[in-house]
Scaffold this motif. Structure first.
Motif, PDB file in Angstrom:
ATOM      1  N   LYS A  42      97.078 -23.749  77.835  1.00  0.00           N
ATOM      2  CA  LYS A  42      96.010 -24.172  78.600  1.00  0.00           C
ATOM      3  C   LYS A  42      95.101 -25.539  78.627  1.00  0.00           C
ATOM      4  O   LYS A  42      95.514 -26.457  78.595  1.00  0.00           O
ATOM      5  N   ASN A  45      97.784 -28.011  77.887  1.00  0.00           N
ATOM      6  CA  ASN A  45      98.522 -28.771  78.309  1.00  0.00           C
ATOM      7  C   ASN A  45     100.255 -28.717  78.833  1.00  0.00           C
ATOM      8  O   ASN A  45     100.865 -29.208  78.671  1.00  0.00           O
ATOM      9  N   GLY A 179      91.252 -23.932  84.697  1.00  0.00           N
ATOM     10  CA  GLY A 179      90.704 -24.954  83.202  1.00  0.00           C
ATOM     11  C   GLY A 179      89.326 -25.290  83.352  1.00  0.00           C
ATOM     12  O   GLY A 179      88.719 -25.593  82.310  1.00  0.00           O
TER      13      GLY A 179
END
Length: 195
Positions: A42, A45, A179
């Motif tokens: 995360k 990305n 996120g």
């Protein structure tokens, strides 16, 4: 931090194999299947630089991920209920200890816990071991998206109390789904690697 380059450099089992470029390192520790790989993916990305697995105990080495050529994430084997032979688990202890106690460019350890549940005995043992040895510990409470917004504050408070965190310790609630906590994580990591 905008990640333009991320690669796994080596899976090491001893000091001889650690990267020699002495870039700052941020280690990730936590129970098997708590979401360490999802956290790394995360932040950078990427879907699967760090391989996630439904089978706990997949990480059996120290995995060095080089990020933007400026620092490493070091994923250490998960502890807890991994279906791994006792012999294998006994190898991890000395391997992790050697890394945590001798690596000069280790800046901090992100201790990944599941915010939905009270920290386990293993979590507490790891936290105490790291603090006792003078390592900076940042707690990342994952699975934030699975907790109703009205209950988040009490889950965070319970985690802080269970760990008996010092007032200057940092706890970042995090969700690899939404996120949430990503910006705060980067801000803390950036400070650590620039110190």
């Amino acid at each position: 931090m905008k990640v333009t380059k991320a690669e796994i450099v080596i899976s090491a089992v001893s000091k001889k194999q650690y990267p020699g470029d002495m870039l700052p390192e941020i280690a990730l520790a936590g129970r098997s299947n708590v979401g360490k790989s999802s956290f790394i993916n995360k932040l950078i990305n990427r879907k699967n630089l760090a391989r996630t697995s439904s089978k706990p105990g997949k990480t059996q080495t120290l995995n060095f991920y080089k990020i933007n050529d400026i620092f490493y994430f070091v994923d250490v084997p998960g502890y807890g209920y991994a279906k791994v032979s006792k012999k294998e688990k006994e190898k991890w202890g000395p391997m992790m200890e050697e890394y945590f106690l001798t690596r000069e460019n280790l800046k901090a350890v992100l201790l990944i816990t599941d915010l939905r549940h009270e920290p386990t005995k293993d979590d507490l043992r790891m936290y105490d071991f790291l603090k006792y040895n003078g390592l900076q510990v940042i707690i990342i409470g994952t699975k934030l998206d699975k907790i109703p917004k009205t209950k988040r504050a009490q889950h965070i408070k319970r985690t802080k109390q269970t760990f008996q965190m010092d007032s200057d310790d940092i706890l970042i609630p995090f969700s690899s789904e939404t996120g949430e906590g990503k910006e705060e994580s980067w801000s803390v990591i950036t400070k650590l690697i620039n110190n």
